[in-house]
Design a protein around this motif. Sequence first.
Motif, PDB file in Angstrom:
ATOM      1  N   LEU A   1       8.797  -6.385  -4.814  1.00  0.00           N
ATOM      2  CA  LEU A   1      10.168  -6.737  -4.442  1.00  0.00           C
ATOM      3  C   LEU A   1      11.172  -5.709  -4.950  1.00  0.00           C
ATOM      4  O   LEU A   1      12.176  -5.433  -4.288  1.00  0.00           O
ATOM      5  N   GLY A   2      10.918  -5.150  -6.125  1.00  0.00           N
ATOM      6  CA  GLY A   2      11.808  -4.111  -6.654  1.00  0.00           C
ATOM      7  C   GLY A   2      11.825  -2.894  -5.754  1.00  0.00           C
ATOM      8  O   GLY A   2      12.884  -2.287  -5.504  1.00  0.00           O
ATOM      9  N   ALA A   3      10.658  -2.512  -5.231  1.00  0.00           N
ATOM     10  CA  ALA A   3      10.589  -1.378  -4.309  1.00  0.00           C
ATOM     11  C   ALA A   3      11.419  -1.645  -3.061  1.00  0.00           C
ATOM     12  O   ALA A   3      12.178  -0.779  -2.600  1.00  0.00           O
ATOM     13  N   MET A   4      11.291  -2.846  -2.508  1.00  0.00           N
ATOM     14  CA  MET A   4      12.046  -3.181  -1.295  1.00  0.00           C
ATOM     15  C   MET A   4      13.548  -3.127  -1.553  1.00  0.00           C
ATOM     16  O   MET A   4      14.314  -2.707  -0.688  1.00  0.00           O
ATOM     17  N   ARG A   5      13.976  -3.545  -2.740  1.00  0.00           N
ATOM     18  CA  ARG A   5      15.407  -3.476  -3.069  1.00  0.00           C
ATOM     19  C   ARG A   5      15.902  -2.034  -3.062  1.00  0.00           C
ATOM     20  O   ARG A   5      17.041  -1.762  -2.705  1.00  0.00           O
ATOM     21  N   ALA A   6      15.028  -1.123  -3.456  1.00  0.00           N
ATOM     22  CA  ALA A   6      15.411   0.294  -3.510  1.00  0.00           C
ATOM     23  C   ALA A   6      15.153   1.015  -2.190  1.00  0.00           C
ATOM     24  O   ALA A   6      15.413   2.226  -2.087  1.00  0.00           O
ATOM     25  N   GLY A   7      14.635   0.293  -1.197  1.00  0.00           N
ATOM     26  CA  GLY A   7      14.324   0.919   0.083  1.00  0.00           C
ATOM     27  C   GLY A   7      13.024   1.698   0.057  1.00  0.00           C
ATOM     28  O   GLY A   7      12.677   2.384   1.022  1.00  0.00           O
ATOM     29  N   VAL A   8      12.300   1.613  -1.063  1.00  0.00           N
ATOM     30  CA  VAL A   8      10.996   2.276  -1.192  1.00  0.00           C
ATOM     31  C   VAL A   8       9.939   1.366  -0.588  1.00  0.00           C
ATOM     32  O   VAL A   8      10.036   0.129  -0.661  1.00  0.00           O
ATOM     33  N   VAL A   9       8.925   1.938   0.028  1.00  0.00           N
ATOM     34  CA  VAL A   9       7.917   1.164   0.760  1.00  0.00           C
ATOM     35  C   VAL A   9       6.682   0.945  -0.115  1.00  0.00           C
ATOM     36  O   VAL A   9       5.975   1.902  -0.445  1.00  0.00           O
ATOM     37  N   PRO A  10       6.393  -0.315  -0.488  1.00  0.00           N
ATOM     38  CA  PRO A  10       5.184  -0.569  -1.279  1.00  0.00           C
ATOM     39  C   PRO A  10       3.936  -0.522  -0.404  1.00  0.00           C
ATOM     40  O   PRO A  10       3.940  -0.952   0.751  1.00  0.00           O
ATOM     41  N   VAL A  11       2.854  -0.003  -0.987  1.00  0.00           N
ATOM     42  CA  VAL A  11       1.555   0.086  -0.313  1.00  0.00           C
ATOM     43  C   VAL A  11       0.540  -0.658  -1.191  1.00  0.00           C
ATOM     44  O   VAL A  11      -0.041  -0.080  -2.111  1.00  0.00           O
ATOM     45  N   PRO A  12       0.326  -1.962  -0.943  1.00  0.00           N
ATOM     46  CA  PRO A  12      -0.666  -2.697  -1.737  1.00  0.00           C
ATOM     47  C   PRO A  12      -2.072  -2.249  -1.357  1.00  0.00           C
ATOM     48  O   PRO A  12      -2.382  -2.076  -0.179  1.00  0.00           O
ATOM     49  N   ILE A  13      -2.939  -2.062  -2.379  1.00  0.00           N
ATOM     50  CA  ILE A  13      -4.271  -1.507  -2.149  1.00  0.00           C
ATOM     51  C   ILE A  13      -5.330  -2.421  -2.769  1.00  0.00           C
ATOM     52  O   ILE A  13      -5.193  -2.875  -3.902  1.00  0.00           O
ATOM     53  N   ASN A  14      -6.379  -2.668  -2.015  1.00  0.00           N
ATOM     54  CA  ASN A  14      -7.509  -3.479  -2.459  1.00  0.00           C
ATOM     55  C   ASN A  14      -8.198  -2.810  -3.640  1.00  0.00           C
ATOM     56  O   ASN A  14      -8.686  -1.678  -3.542  1.00  0.00           O
ATOM     57  N   VAL A  15      -8.278  -3.498  -4.779  1.00  0.00           N
ATOM     58  CA  VAL A  15      -8.852  -2.911  -5.997  1.00  0.00           C
ATOM     59  C   VAL A  15     -10.369  -2.744  -5.904  1.00  0.00           C
ATOM     60  O   VAL A  15     -10.971  -2.068  -6.742  1.00  0.00           O
ATOM     61  N   LYS A  16     -10.995  -3.343  -4.899  1.00  0.00           N
ATOM     62  CA  LYS A  16     -12.449  -3.249  -4.774  1.00  0.00           C
ATOM     63  C   LYS A  16     -12.890  -2.117  -3.847  1.00  0.00           C
ATOM     64  O   LYS A  16     -14.085  -1.952  -3.589  1.00  0.00           O
ATOM     65  N   LEU A  17     -11.931  -1.348  -3.352  1.00  0.00           N
ATOM     66  CA  LEU A  17     -12.285  -0.208  -2.523  1.00  0.00           C
ATOM     67  C   LEU A  17     -12.867   0.917  -3.379  1.00  0.00           C
ATOM     68  O   LEU A  17     -12.650   0.977  -4.585  1.00  0.00           O
ATOM     69  N   SER A  18     -13.574   1.820  -2.721  1.00  0.00           N
ATOM     70  CA  SER A  18     -14.115   2.977  -3.438  1.00  0.00           C
ATOM     71  C   SER A  18     -12.993   3.950  -3.780  1.00  0.00           C
ATOM     72  O   SER A  18     -11.907   3.915  -3.169  1.00  0.00           O
ATOM     73  N   ALA A  19     -13.264   4.834  -4.727  1.00  0.00           N
ATOM     74  CA  ALA A  19     -12.270   5.847  -5.102  1.00  0.00           C
ATOM     75  C   ALA A  19     -11.925   6.732  -3.908  1.00  0.00           C
ATOM     76  O   ALA A  19     -10.764   7.134  -3.741  1.00  0.00           O
ATOM     77  N   ASP A  20     -12.913   7.042  -3.075  1.00  0.00           N
ATOM     78  CA  ASP A  20     -12.660   7.878  -1.890  1.00  0.00           C
ATOM     79  C   ASP A  20     -11.683   7.191  -0.933  1.00  0.00           C
ATOM     80  O   ASP A  20     -10.783   7.841  -0.386  1.00  0.00           O
ATOM     81  N   THR A  21     -11.871   5.892  -0.731  1.00  0.00           N
ATOM     82  CA  THR A  21     -10.999   5.167   0.193  1.00  0.00           C
ATOM     83  C   THR A  21      -9.597   5.014  -0.377  1.00  0.00           C
ATOM     84  O   THR A  21      -8.602   5.141   0.345  1.00  0.00           O
ATOM     85  N   VAL A  22      -9.497   4.749  -1.673  1.00  0.00           N
ATOM     86  CA  VAL A  22      -8.180   4.672  -2.315  1.00  0.00           C
ATOM     87  C   VAL A  22      -7.483   6.022  -2.196  1.00  0.00           C
ATOM     88  O   VAL A  22      -6.278   6.091  -1.875  1.00  0.00           O
ATOM     89  N   SER A  23      -8.212   7.094  -2.424  1.00  0.00           N
ATOM     90  CA  SER A  23      -7.645   8.439  -2.298  1.00  0.00           C
ATOM     91  C   SER A  23      -7.152   8.688  -0.877  1.00  0.00           C
ATOM     92  O   SER A  23      -6.069   9.261  -0.672  1.00  0.00           O
ATOM     93  N   TYR A  24      -7.920   8.232   0.106  1.00  0.00           N
ATOM     94  CA  TYR A  24      -7.507   8.393   1.507  1.00  0.00           C
ATOM     95  C   TYR A  24      -6.200   7.646   1.778  1.00  0.00           C
ATOM     96  O   TYR A  24      -5.273   8.178   2.404  1.00  0.00           O
ATOM     97  N   ILE A  25      -6.095   6.409   1.291  1.00  0.00           N
ATOM     98  CA  ILE A  25      -4.887   5.607   1.527  1.00  0.00           C
ATOM     99  C   ILE A  25      -3.673   6.256   0.876  1.00  0.00           C
ATOM    100  O   ILE A  25      -2.598   6.348   1.486  1.00  0.00           O
ATOM    101  N   LEU A  26      -3.840   6.700  -0.352  1.00  0.00           N
ATOM    102  CA  LEU A  26      -2.716   7.333  -1.046  1.00  0.00           C
ATOM    103  C   LEU A  26      -2.291   8.624  -0.349  1.00  0.00           C
ATOM    104  O   LEU A  26      -1.095   8.927  -0.241  1.00  0.00           O
TER     105      LEU A  26
END
Length: 498
Positions: A68-93
């Motif tokens: 919610l703090g990000a939305m107040r600042a106009g910044v876009v939050p990207v929630p990420i599944n903690v059970k993904l592999s490091a490669d997939t997290v790296s791809y999303i980021l």
Amino acid sequence: MLFAERAKSSRTAITDLPSTEQPRPVSFRELDAACDACARGLVRSGLRPGDRLGILSLNRVEFVVVLLGAMRAGVVPVPINVKLSADTVSYILSDSSACLVFAECESKRLVPSGVRVVELGSSGSNGFEAFLDNGPFHAVEPDPDSVAIQCYTSGSTGRPKGVLLTHYGQNWSRRILAHTRGTTERDVILVAAPLYHKNALNAIKQGLTAGATLPLLPQFSVERYIEAIGRYQCTVISGVPTMMAMVIARKDLLKKIDTSSVRTVMMGSAKSSPQLLRELQEYFPNAEPLVVYGVTEGGPVPLGPHPEGNPRPPESIGMPYPGTEANLVGGSNPNEGELVVKNPGVLLGYHNLPAETANRLRDGWYYTGDICRRDEEGFYYFVGRNDDMFVCGGENIFPVEVETLLERHPAVHQALVMPFDHEMKGQVPYAFVVLRAGARATEEDLKQFALANGPAYQHPRRVFFLQQLPLAGTNKIDKERLREWVAKGSFPETSDER
């Protein structure tokens, strides 16, 4: 702002439950101040409207504050599944161009080097408390079509896709959910599904909008979930059907608590069997079990109650909400086919995927890929996924139809059906079954039951018995793990008969 009218209230908004012994109640006033402090911290760190940040964490109040703090600042939050592999997290980021990640200590290892990490739960110089900049913040006034949140959904195949959801659409969604579900400040809504998934995000938005209290578990645990229902006298509980099946299986624990406070049991993300709905009614006698249809890209909840309050049939996923149009296309008749929806909450598009956007979003209509049917009154029913259907010897099979058939057997508590390759038939159904406590059945018993009560081509060629079905990061069934077990020929708690 999500809870502007209650921003000065001392009532509890969220009860963070990192452990049973140490609940952390957070008032609306405290939550509002923390969201402002987070927004100020983002601005101090040089983030501007439209920038992306990642959130990599189990459920905790800081997750909500960053979101919610990000939305107040106009910044876009990207929630990420903690059970993904490091490669997939790296791809999303990389795909989202996130320049900052808020992560728990256990999840930091998934973040590639070179990306700044603020550690949730840490009091050090790189910790969340040090990041906050206490003081008031004047929230950015977003354009209606500006992106509020960028969720990633993998669908059935391929790499995760960034779903762009707008501020206007999210605002419409939270208000319509709170209103049509009759949510008030008297409600206590238990949240155990992961906050990076639409089920939990909807519960948070709906609850805070209405002024409800939200007990928040770090993740789903049957024992802690049931304990929280009794301790906090929850009025609304929700999750995927697998979670609820696991709850019902623990009748020993349910008998120790008072379930009379629960007025609504909501289940989504998968088909709910008639048997499960009946059992929920038995153990939550004052509750209405609701099958909820949701799709991240489509609202995310485009269907709900009858506009005139007519009773919803038990297995129906509802009717279009006010402001939503729905239709069925490509079927053999006008009342069966792929569900397409149009409403203010439909995605703006897929991030960096113009071809996929053009394929799924046409003239404002989102093509869900879900096969549904519609009855004479206009209620919709989920049949299956376009991409779940498989062909066995020339016959189309929807796994949910076989699952529903197997769950009619008196010994079966829960069933999952998946296609496996076959030299002659192309693909054939395999079933993974959880039996009722104390019940007995063999593989041959269930094969013969399916042959006697359904078309022969649908009967499962193999039946595997499990103590419980494995869950993935979104609390959906982990089908990849089941495939690995079949390939290795090794199952936990497996036998020919139980």
